[in-house]
Scaffold this motif. Structure first.
Motif, PDB file in Angstrom:
ATOM      1  N   TYR A 120       0.932  -1.127   0.172  1.00 16.15           N
ATOM      2  CA  TYR A 120      -0.404  -0.111   0.193  1.00 16.15           C
ATOM      3  C   TYR A 120       0.812   0.661  -0.130  1.00 16.15           C
ATOM      4  N   LEU A 121       1.819   1.502   0.756  1.00 15.94           N
ATOM      5  CA  LEU A 121       2.579   2.113   0.872  1.00 15.94           C
ATOM      6  C   LEU A 121       3.233   2.521  -0.569  1.00 15.94           C
ATOM      7  N   MET A 122       3.603   1.375  -1.032  1.00 17.47           N
ATOM      8  CA  MET A 122       4.592   1.963  -2.117  1.00 17.47           C
ATOM      9  C   MET A 122       3.279   2.154  -3.337  1.00 17.47           C
ATOM     10  N   SER A 123       2.242   2.297  -3.013  1.00 17.30           N
ATOM     11  CA  SER A 123       1.589   2.108  -4.418  1.00 17.30           C
ATOM     12  C   SER A 123       0.932   4.005  -4.175  1.00 17.30           C
ATOM     13  N   LEU A 124       1.327   4.422  -2.564  1.00 12.27           N
ATOM     14  CA  LEU A 124       0.688   6.096  -2.302  1.00 12.27           C
ATOM     15  C   LEU A 124       2.253   6.893  -3.428  1.00 12.27           C
ATOM     16  N   TYR A 125       3.513   5.725  -2.640  1.00 12.42           N
ATOM     17  CA  TYR A 125       4.688   6.369  -4.053  1.00 12.42           C
ATOM     18  C   TYR A 125       4.250   6.664  -5.194  1.00 12.42           C
ATOM     19  N   SER A 126       3.686   5.489  -6.007  1.00 15.40           N
ATOM     20  CA  SER A 126       3.600   5.415  -7.107  1.00 15.40           C
ATOM     21  C   SER A 126       2.635   7.124  -7.420  1.00 15.40           C
ATOM     22  N   VAL A 150      -1.569  16.564   0.286  1.00 17.62           N
ATOM     23  CA  VAL A 150      -2.695  15.047   1.000  1.00 17.62           C
ATOM     24  C   VAL A 150      -1.947  14.145   0.662  1.00 17.62           C
ATOM     25  N   MET A 151      -1.250  13.852  -0.462  1.00 24.43           N
ATOM     26  CA  MET A 151      -0.564  12.587  -0.514  1.00 24.43           C
ATOM     27  C   MET A 151       0.705  12.214   0.580  1.00 24.43           C
ATOM     28  N   GLU A 152       1.139  13.734   0.939  1.00 20.88           N
ATOM     29  CA  GLU A 152       2.459  13.498   1.428  1.00 20.88           C
ATOM     30  C   GLU A 152       2.126  13.436   2.755  1.00 20.88           C
ATOM     31  N   SER A 153       0.934  13.432   3.318  1.00 17.34           N
ATOM     32  CA  SER A 153       0.751  13.097   4.573  1.00 17.34           C
ATOM     33  C   SER A 153      -0.347  11.820   4.983  1.00 17.34           C
ATOM     34  N   SER A 154      -0.443  11.276   3.158  1.00 17.54           N
ATOM     35  CA  SER A 154      -1.104   9.929   3.304  1.00 17.54           C
ATOM     36  C   SER A 154       0.124   9.177   3.707  1.00 17.54           C
ATOM     37  N   ILE A 155       1.498   8.792   2.793  1.00 16.47           N
ATOM     38  CA  ILE A 155       2.893   8.618   2.634  1.00 16.47           C
ATOM     39  C   ILE A 155       3.327   8.457   4.172  1.00 16.47           C
ATOM     40  N   GLU A 156       3.282   9.624   5.063  1.00 16.20           N
ATOM     41  CA  GLU A 156       4.177  10.050   6.544  1.00 16.20           C
ATOM     42  C   GLU A 156       3.002   8.978   7.241  1.00 16.20           C
ATOM     43  N   LYS A 157       1.746   8.921   7.000  1.00 14.34           N
ATOM     44  CA  LYS A 157       1.033   7.885   8.254  1.00 14.34           C
ATOM     45  C   LYS A 157       1.437   6.344   7.425  1.00 14.34           C
ATOM     46  N   GLN A 158       1.939   6.055   6.503  1.00 12.75           N
ATOM     47  CA  GLN A 158       0.929   4.928   5.872  1.00 12.75           C
ATOM     48  C   GLN A 158       3.144   4.418   6.652  1.00 12.75           C
ATOM     49  N   ARG A 159       4.062   5.395   6.592  1.00 14.55           N
ATOM     50  CA  ARG A 159       5.593   5.170   6.318  1.00 14.55           C
ATOM     51  C   ARG A 159       5.635   4.125   8.064  1.00 14.55           C
ATOM     52  N   ARG A 160       4.792   5.663   9.071  1.00 16.05           N
ATOM     53  CA  ARG A 160       5.089   5.308  10.035  1.00 16.05           C
ATOM     54  C   ARG A 160       3.624   4.126  10.676  1.00 16.05           C
ATOM     55  N   ILE A 161       3.466   3.445   9.781  1.00 21.81           N
ATOM     56  CA  ILE A 161       2.011   2.330  10.240  1.00 21.81           C
ATOM     57  C   ILE A 161       3.644   0.894   9.958  1.00 21.81           C
ATOM     58  N   VAL A 162       3.912   0.914   8.586  1.00 22.07           N
ATOM     59  CA  VAL A 162       5.178   0.566   8.029  1.00 22.07           C
ATOM     60  C   VAL A 162       6.457  -0.041   9.191  1.00 22.07           C
TER      61      VAL A 162
END
Length: 156
Positions: free
Chosen positions: A25-31, A90-102
């Motif tokens: 999911y994190l990779m899809s957000l980065y993409s 918005v994507m940057e904040s989503s990526i950061e949130k997902q990165r913390r989860i990972v």
């Protein structure tokens, strides 16, 4: 002694599967972010082209209507860039949130890996201790029978 069995193996496998899903999911957000960024850069190039085109047209002489058309194109590009910038934030904040989860999930899996290593080391220690005890008992038995049999180290 029975074979080593990590008691939390299924838990680690489950958490590893979840971790892989979260990484995906994190990779899809980065993409998705990279696509937005590419579109933003394409709009920058488009803006440069429109500016160059309008400058050349103004040098050769154009009507007010044609100038307005160029200005509308520029305004449209600016609006789309502003919308993309908002989406990128918005994507940057989503990526950061997902990165913390990972990171959290990775730490959990790593903790289970370390626990397995610790349990395996304890198991290996117990196996070695048991083997030493068996050898000692064997040697004691052989030595107690010492007068009856001769002891040969090669029998081991």
């Amino acid at each position: 002694m029975k074979k080593f069995n990590f008691t939390l193996k299924k838990m680690r496998e489950y958490k590893s599967q979840i971790l892989e899903g979260e990484k995906g999911y994190l990779m899809s957000l980065y993409s998705e972010y990279n696509q937005l960024e590419q579109r933003y850069n394409d709009l920058n190039d488009e803006m440069k082209n429109v500016c160059l085109e309008s400058s050349e047209a103004m040098r050769s002489g154009i009507s007010v209507r044609e100038i307005q058309v160029f200005e509308m194109k520029k305004a449209s590009i600016r609006r789309e860039q502003a919308q993309l910038r908002i989406q990128m934030n918005v994507m940057e904040s989503s990526i950061e949130k997902q990165r913390r989860i990972v990171v959290k999930m990775s730490q959990e899996v790593s903790g289970l890996d370390k626990l397995e290593e610790k349990q395996r080391a304890e198991y290996d220690y117990q196996v070695n201790k048991e083997n030493e005890q068996i050898i000692e008992e064997f040697l004691s038995f052989k030595m107690s029978r010492g007068s009856e049999d001769t002891f040969d180290i090669n029998e081991m």
